[in-house]
Every structure is written in structure tokens, then in C-alpha cells.
Design an enzyme around this catalytic site. Structure first.
Site, PDB file in Angstrom:
ATOM      1  N   ASN A  63       0.835  -1.205   0.000  1.00  0.00           N
ATOM      2  CA  ASN A  63       0.000   0.000   0.000  1.00  0.00           C
ATOM      3  C   ASN A  63       0.868   1.252   0.000  1.00  0.00           C
ATOM      4  O   ASN A  63       1.918   1.309   0.649  1.00  0.00           O
ATOM      5  CB  ASN A  63      -1.027   0.003   1.139  1.00  0.00           C
ATOM      6  CG  ASN A  63      -0.449  -0.247   2.511  1.00  0.00           C
ATOM      7  OD1 ASN A  63       0.528  -0.965   2.663  1.00  0.00           O
ATOM      8  ND2 ASN A  63      -1.051   0.353   3.531  1.00  0.00           N
ATOM      9  N   GLU A  76      -3.118  -4.567  -3.124  1.00  0.00           N
ATOM     10  CA  GLU A  76      -3.662  -5.504  -4.112  1.00  0.00           C
ATOM     11  C   GLU A  76      -3.733  -4.868  -5.494  1.00  0.00           C
ATOM     12  O   GLU A  76      -3.426  -5.499  -6.504  1.00  0.00           O
ATOM     13  CB  GLU A  76      -5.066  -5.953  -3.701  1.00  0.00           C
ATOM     14  CG  GLU A  76      -5.122  -6.751  -2.421  1.00  0.00           C
ATOM     15  CD  GLU A  76      -5.319  -5.883  -1.181  1.00  0.00           C
ATOM     16  OE1 GLU A  76      -4.770  -4.765  -1.125  1.00  0.00           O
ATOM     17  OE2 GLU A  76      -6.017  -6.345  -0.265  1.00  0.00           O
ATOM     18  N   CYS A 112     -10.143  -5.039   0.482  1.00  0.00           N
ATOM     19  CA  CYS A 112     -11.241  -4.089   0.663  1.00  0.00           C
ATOM     20  C   CYS A 112     -12.199  -4.185  -0.532  1.00  0.00           C
ATOM     21  O   CYS A 112     -11.893  -4.816  -1.549  1.00  0.00           O
ATOM     22  CB  CYS A 112     -10.711  -2.663   0.810  1.00  0.00           C
ATOM     23  SG  CYS A 112     -10.199  -1.915  -0.757  1.00  0.00           S
TER      24      CYS A 112
END
Ligand code: THU
Length: 160
Positions: A63, A76, A112
Site C-alpha cells: 500500500n 492488491e 477491501c
């Protein structure tokens, strides 16, 4: 008249890294390593992801946060966009994710909602499920065999 229906999702719990299939074990090790390089000065929540494509190449992501918060990106998506950029014609075989707050926990970190949607685009594109392995910093690992198990009623191009 109304009809009530139920959807079932399937997932597998692996007690430890040693229980994972060999390819997934390698991939999760890459995700864990990537996690350590996350740029997360604001949330201090670090996530690493690794994507395996059909030709055996692995693409990693972590991230990347930003002082303008919405400008950051999840691990991701960093990984999957890199995979699709470098190897646009290769099938995506699986993704591994490891995430944790500063205090390492064994709570698996699932992607998420926005990442589920992004991952689903590639599953739809390749018409082949993408297994998702996710974990915390330690402990058990969860696998879904398809993004569909994480994102029922997904939105895809057929609806446009
Ligand atoms: N984050 C990810 O990288 N992946 C997820 O699926 C969940 C959240 C990041 C975004 C942000 O940098 C931090 O974790 C806290 O939300």
C-alpha cells in the site's frame, strides 16, 4: 409475491504457511516481504500483495499512502495493475495478501471492497477464477477459490 434466496460462499482455512500448496507458499512469502516495504506513514497499517501469472512471473505490491488520503492505493491494486501492465496476455493464477497494524496480529486481512471489484475485472476478463489467499502477520491463512466468494453480485461489463 416474493422469493427469498440464499447464497453460499466457500473458503478454506490453512492453519499455517506450511499447510499451503507450494506455489501459494512461495507467493505468500513474496506478499509478506512486500508488506515490509509498504509506505503507510498515516495509517501505520501495512499490506503486501503478490500476484502469480501464467508464465510464472510474480508481481508484488504494497500500500502506498499519500498526505491527500484518497490519492493512495491499496497493495492488491498496485500488484494486479502491475501484473496486467507487464503481462497483459497472461492468465492471473492467484493472489496472496498479508496485512497488519503495527502490533502484528493473526487476523487475516481480506481485500477491501474496491480491491475486490478491481480483482473481479480480471477474473471476468480471463473467465477463470482467481484464488485469493489472505492472512495477517502470522497465524492462519484463508483461501477463497474465486473473487466471487468475496464479492457476490459483482458489477461487470455485461451490465453496461
Ligand atoms: N489497505 C490495503 O492496502 N489493502 C486492503 O485491502 C485494505 C486496506 C491499505 C489502505 C491503507 O493504506 C491502509 O491499508 C489502511 O486502510
Amino acid at each position: 409475491m416474493k422469493t427469498e434466496k440464499q447464497l453460499q460462499i466457500r473458503y478454506t482455512i490453512f492453519e499455517s504457511l506450511a499447510d499451503l500448496p507450494a506455489e501459494a507458499q512461495t507467493l505468500m512469502a513474496e506478499a509478506v516481504a512486500a508488506r515490509h516495504n509498504a509506505y503507510a506513514p498515516y495509517s501505520k497499517f501495512k499490506v503486501g500483495a503478490a500476484v502469480l501469472v501464467g508464465n510464472g512471473k510474480i508481481f508484488i505490491g504494497s500500500n502506498q499512502e499519500n498526505a491527500a488520503f484518497p490519492s493512495g492505493l491499496c497493495a492488491e491494486r498496485v500488484a494486479i495493475y502491475q501484473a496486467s501492465t507487464q503481462c497483459p496476455d497472461e492468465v492471473i493464477k492467484m493472489i496472496a495478501i498479508s496485512g497488519t497494524a503495527e502490533d502484528p496480529t493473526g487476523q487475516p486481512v481480506s481485500p477491501c471492497g474496491a480491491c475486490r471489484q478491481s480483482l473481479s475485472e480480471y477474473e471476468t476478463k480471463q473467465q477463470q477464477p482467481i484464488p485469493v489467499y489472505f492472512m495477517g502477520a502470522k497465524g492462519h491463512i484463508i483461501r477463497t477459490e474465486s473473487i466471487k466468494d468475496l464479492l457476490p453480485f459483482l458489477f461487470d461489463g455485461s451490465l453496461l
